[in-house]
Design an enzyme around this catalytic site. Structure first.
Site, PDB file in Angstrom:
ATOM      1  N   LEU A  88       0.760  -2.133   4.045  1.00  0.00           N
ATOM      2  CA  LEU A  88       2.210  -2.340   4.074  1.00  0.00           C
ATOM      3  C   LEU A  88       2.870  -1.905   2.759  1.00  0.00           C
ATOM      4  O   LEU A  88       4.030  -2.194   2.519  1.00  0.00           O
ATOM      5  CB  LEU A  88       2.538  -3.808   4.365  1.00  0.00           C
ATOM      6  CG  LEU A  88       1.983  -4.372   5.667  1.00  0.00           C
ATOM      7  CD1 LEU A  88       2.481  -5.795   5.885  1.00  0.00           C
ATOM      8  CD2 LEU A  88       2.343  -3.501   6.846  1.00  0.00           C
ATOM      9  N   SER A  89       2.095  -1.230   1.932  1.00  0.00           N
ATOM     10  CA  SER A  89       2.631  -0.585   0.721  1.00  0.00           C
ATOM     11  C   SER A  89       3.193  -1.546  -0.312  1.00  0.00           C
ATOM     12  O   SER A  89       4.296  -1.361  -0.821  1.00  0.00           O
ATOM     13  CB  SER A  89       3.683   0.461   1.091  1.00  0.00           C
ATOM     14  OG  SER A  89       3.060   1.526   1.738  1.00  0.00           O
ATOM     15  N   GLU A 135       0.448   9.387   9.991  1.00  0.00           N
ATOM     16  CA  GLU A 135      -0.465   8.851   8.975  1.00  0.00           C
ATOM     17  C   GLU A 135      -1.236   9.979   8.303  1.00  0.00           C
ATOM     18  O   GLU A 135      -1.773  10.865   8.973  1.00  0.00           O
ATOM     19  CB  GLU A 135      -1.443   7.884   9.643  1.00  0.00           C
ATOM     20  CG  GLU A 135      -1.731   6.633   8.860  1.00  0.00           C
ATOM     21  CD  GLU A 135      -0.505   5.768   8.595  1.00  0.00           C
ATOM     22  OE1 GLU A 135       0.119   5.938   7.530  1.00  0.00           O
ATOM     23  OE2 GLU A 135      -0.175   4.930   9.432  1.00  0.00           O
ATOM     24  N   GLY A 174      -3.390  -4.933   0.509  1.00  0.00           N
ATOM     25  CA  GLY A 174      -4.523  -4.333   1.213  1.00  0.00           C
ATOM     26  C   GLY A 174      -4.371  -4.281   2.710  1.00  0.00           C
ATOM     27  O   GLY A 174      -5.341  -4.091   3.435  1.00  0.00           O
ATOM     28  N   ASP A 182       5.535   6.241   1.146  1.00  0.00           N
ATOM     29  CA  ASP A 182       5.662   4.804   0.889  1.00  0.00           C
ATOM     30  C   ASP A 182       6.816   4.520  -0.066  1.00  0.00           C
ATOM     31  O   ASP A 182       7.627   3.616   0.150  1.00  0.00           O
ATOM     32  CB  ASP A 182       4.369   4.251   0.302  1.00  0.00           C
ATOM     33  CG  ASP A 182       3.197   4.365   1.249  1.00  0.00           C
ATOM     34  OD1 ASP A 182       3.427   4.693   2.433  1.00  0.00           O
ATOM     35  OD2 ASP A 182       2.066   4.141   0.816  1.00  0.00           O
TER      36      ASP A 182
END
Length: 395
Positions: free
Chosen positions: A128-129, A36, A125, A175
């Site tokens: 999960l892109s 991340e 939001g 992403d």
């Protein structure tokens, strides 16, 4: 659920444009197993496309200078002239699409008229892109319908460029890459410096990934994200000044970082320390997957959460609570915040036999603590963006 999404989107197209669509495209969201905030720091990430999608119903309109979108989930429409230079507009969802068009236009490509309706099962939001699925789905559609000749890698970069230029989020490439390059049943280890990637079988040996949606979205997501990038850039400048022979950020050692600690200050130090450790964890996680060592994978997830919470400081009370409580439950091997931070989901590695009990327990605890009803997403690893044709795959 995917079949319902497709039918609902086709129906929305028919109502919006008074005609039938010609093409259906599915653009997936993604999970990131681990890695991340390292995708803009020459790191490795371990994402996978999932079976939550934005569905696009599309029709090419010959001899038209207009591209029109209907966003079913917002019940909003937007049109623009394809021969004009585009600029950002007040509606955020539109900017993801206009940014893609602008990037294509800057490459000297020509497109014609289109009508597009779209709808989504990717929760917004939640980390999960949905934004990458929207950008890259539209880029994929333009590329296919107008034979633009972009490679998959170029489509991912176009999606990223859209977010940078029209939305104002300086995101990395992960992403978009996951949405375009996802493979059914496989996770991808992506080198964010070279964009080289390799696939690993997602054989979890009786365990599965379950997402707990905190249903909070703190307003400082974008500002906080950009602030973290500034903190990291401050550390990078000092590192490269002292060690100019190092080519990639990931090749700095913690010992090198210690040497510039006083110069960059404690905040930048913590940010860079997290990133260097996280890049190493991704490599260890890929090794764990290749060896089917699910317990090791779970431990790495939990270590990542600690780093995101205390060093990179992008967690929040709700997510810290979810992770802490989930790790107490039987059958849980690991848990962490997933995504940019400041809200969204936790990703949890849970034994299949214990999933239902863990969900019920954590849902109750979370509601008692915050008076919020947690949402749960059980996801399967899926294929990247594709045109859907009936009976092509099971849905």
């Amino acid at each position: 659920m995917t079949e319902k999404l497709i039918n609902d989107t086709k129906e929305a197209f028919q109502k919006a444009f008074q005609k039938e669509s010609e093409h259906i495209y599915l653009s997936p969201g993604r999970i990131n197993i681990i890695g991340e905030h390292v995708d803009y720091s020459d790191g490795f990430v371990l994402p996978a496309a999932i079976d939550k999608y934005i569905c696009f119903a599309v029709k090419k309109i010959d001899n038209s200078e207009t591209c029109t979108f209907f966003a079913k989930d917002f019940n909003e429409s937007f049109s623009f002239n394809i021969n004009e230079k585009q600029t950002p507009v007040p509606q955020t969802w539109v900017n993801y699409l206009l940014g893609v068009f602008n990037a294509v236009q800057e490459e000297g490509k020509t497109i014609g008229g289109l009508e597009i309706a779209f709808s989504s099962t990717i929760p917004m939001g939640s980390g999960l892109s949905s934004s990458a699925a929207l950008e890259c789905g539209f880029a994929f559609i333009l590329n296919q319908i107008f034979n633009l000749g972009f490679s998959k890698k170029e489509l991912a970069v176009i999606g990223q460029k859209s977010e940078h230029t029209f939305v104002g989020v300086k995101c990395g490439i992960m992403d978009q890459f996951a949405s375009v390059f996802g493979k059914d049943g496989k996770v991808m280890m992506l080198d964010c410096h070279s964009l080289d990637h390799q696939y690993y079988n997602a054989d979890l040996k009786g365990f599965e990934f379950v997402l707990f949606d905190s249903c909070v979205k703190h307003t400082h997501l974008t500002s906080g994200y950009n602030d973290r990038r500034k903190d990291v850039d401050n550390g990078k400048k000092a590192l490269w000044k002292k060690f100019p022979h190092i080519v990639k950020f990931r090749d700095f050692s913690v010992e090198m970082l210690d040497e510039v600690r006083e110069e960059i200050g404690e905040i930048s130090y913590k940010r860079c320390l997290y990133l260097l450790n996280e890049i190493e964890r991704v490599e260890q996680a890929a090794l764990a997957l290749s060896e089917n060592n699910v317990a090791r994978l779970g431990k790495l997830l939990t270590e990542t959460h600690a780093g995101l919470s205390t060093e990179f400081e992008v967690s929040c009370n709700e997510l810290d609570f979810l992770v802490e409580q989930t790790l107490k439950e039987q059958g849980v091997l690991g848990a962490r915040i997933m995504g940019g931070g400041f809200g969204g989901c936790s990703i949890n590695l849970i034994k299949e036999d214990d999933v239902e009990n863990v969900i019920n327990t954590i849902r109750e605890k979370y509601e008692d603590e915050f008076n919020i009803q947690m949402k749960v997403y059980q996801v399967k690893i899926s294929e990247g963006i594709k045109e859907y044709t009936p009976n092509e795959f099971s849905i």
